[in-house]
Design a protein around this motif. Sequence first.
Motif, mmCIF file in Angstrom:
data_model
loop_
_atom_site.group_PDB
_atom_site.id
_atom_site.type_symbol
_atom_site.label_atom_id
_atom_site.label_comp_id
_atom_site.label_asym_id
_atom_site.label_seq_id
_atom_site.Cartn_x
_atom_site.Cartn_y
_atom_site.Cartn_z
ATOM 1 N N MET A 1 2.219 1.852 -3.512
ATOM 2 C CA MET A 1 1.193 2.429 -4.388
ATOM 3 C C MET A 1 0.960 3.904 -4.068
ATOM 4 N N ALA A 2 1.171 4.277 -2.804
ATOM 5 C CA ALA A 2 0.994 5.678 -2.401
ATOM 6 C C ALA A 2 2.246 6.511 -2.643
ATOM 7 N N LEU B 1 -4.823 6.251 -6.610
ATOM 8 C CA LEU B 1 -5.828 5.811 -5.654
ATOM 9 C C LEU B 1 -7.234 5.925 -6.232
ATOM 10 N N ASN C 1 -8.728 0.057 0.704
ATOM 11 C CA ASN C 1 -9.272 -0.298 -0.620
ATOM 12 C C ASN C 1 -10.787 -0.103 -0.697
ATOM 13 N N PHE D 1 -5.209 3.243 0.650
ATOM 14 C CA PHE D 1 -4.901 2.180 -0.314
ATOM 15 C C PHE D 1 -5.097 0.811 0.332
ATOM 16 N N ALA E 1 0.839 -1.205 0.000
ATOM 17 C CA ALA E 1 0.000 0.000 0.000
ATOM 18 C C ALA E 1 0.872 1.253 0.000
ATOM 19 N N SER F 1 -0.060 10.197 -6.388
ATOM 20 C CA SER F 1 -0.549 9.104 -5.541
ATOM 21 C C SER F 1 -2.077 9.088 -5.526
#
Length: 595
Positions: free
Chosen positions: A468-469, A538, A510, A507, A465, A534
């Motif tokens: 992804m951020a 998202l 979800n 993230f 997470a 980011s």
Amino acid sequence: MKQTTEQSNSETMKTSVLIRRFLPYYKKYWKTLLFDLMCASLTSVCDLVLPMIVRAITGKAVAPGGAALLTPSYVIRIGVIYLILRVVDALANYYMQSVGHIMGSKLETDMRTELFHHLQQLSFSYFSSTKVGQIMSRITSDLFEVTEFCHHCPEEFLIAGVKILVSFILLIRMNVPLTLMMFAVLPVMVYVSRRYNRKFRDTFKARNRQVGEINAQVEDSLLGIRVVKSFANEEIEEHKFDEGNQEFLRIKAKSYRYMAEFGTCTRVFDGLMYIIIVVAGALYIHAGTLSVADFTAYLLFAQVLLAAIRRIVEFVEQFQRGMTGIERFFEIMDAPAEIRDDDHAKDLKDVQGRVTFENVGFHYQGDEAEVLHHLNLSVEPGQSIALVGPSGSGKTTLCNLIPRFYDVTEGRILIDGKDIKSLTQKSLRMAIGMVQQDVYLFSGSVMDNILYGKPGATREEAVEAARMAGAHEFIESLPDGYDTYVGERGVRLSGGQKQRISIARVFLKNPPILILDEATSALDNESEQVVQQSLEKLAKGRTVFTIAHRLTTIRGADVIWVLTEKGVEEMGSHSQLMEKGGIYAKLYTLYTTDA
């Protein structure tokens, strides 16, 4: 809500009402309480036996040939009996001091747990009108007083009651007039005590409230210490603290004066009781209607009675502190949880992300001015909605209505065709992720804060997470990586770093619906670009509501809603609204010109 809170602070509940509401908390511990009261009764009996023993010995000693009656075997037998009683008294007292106190602590713990649970159920409107320092005072120091109260209150009143009743029964058989004169002092003492009880309660309540004010002021000053120092306003903060501290001293001094007055009155009554016994007792001895042994018993019983009364007098302060703590506890427990699950509420499952506003209106409690009025809007699954408009137009309010932080005052909001009031709050909020301007990080590690988005997730999921951020690289560069302590409210991290951790948290959660409330407005340009990337990651595949003052960040939104005091005045894509040349076009032109 503020008015309600102030009223509850100024009004004092009746003692009988508070005790009746408090008694159910003993239910879990009734066996412990019962045995504790039995021990209290035993200690009372032990104290009452001594005057009777002395009376018996004195009676034999002054009788003709009394010396012969006081045989060694008699004296030893009396001594053994009294020794056994003192052992029983010691064991009973040990139980009261240990198990009894532990019972009080358990009651306090139960109440604190219930209070914290209730606070979690209260809506935003309660916290917007109540100082956190006041709440902290009630959940900590106020409940400390309850431990001593709930343990000692039944004991002290039972001990005093047993001693007064048994003493009266024994003494009335010796001399009726002297006993009645002696006990005539007690009603007067009770009357004086009741007069002072209200004064004690008011001052203790004011004292506890002032402790809450001091806590609130200290919290406000310390959390804003950077602002304080940046303006070199340490002296102003010290002055504000000193004002509150001096007010606390004034209240305490007032309570001590009341205690001194009450203590002086009881000492006068003590002396009066002894004078009655000595003078009247001597006259009755002279008249031959009272024996020397009975006179001695009267003096000893007076000592036992006055000791019990003094304990009650000393307990009055503790009693009123406890009642004040209980009262302030119930003041919060009586605050209504405005947002409640319906009895037949169902979980929100398989969320697509369609959000519908049907004739939605809203105004804050205590303020009849409508923030939103007859709003009818529909958002399709996966659609990106941007909300723009002047401050106070209701953008944040509209977004706060979706997860039911507040309830609409008219109309309804639906998710996938289901009225959100028919859904459980937990399942509703689990389906919604929020990234706000004011990022709150809890005291703990970076990993702790990311995992807050999905309790029970694995460390690997949290790291993914963070990747992804766009937060993984800077987290790894921290002294202890993901285990780095972030400090209270994340003070050891920059604004951009905190924001990326909050995005990683979402993230990990979800959610199918996302609310971005000015998530980049407090960041510098470089941090904004990183965070914006980011956020774009998202937002993919989710229904997104974005509130933004930086209009360049929402040009890619599917639909832009322009909110004013009149409601949604314009709606469309960036290009459509620019072509229209209306409110949005003017705002965007003004923003890009200033930029």
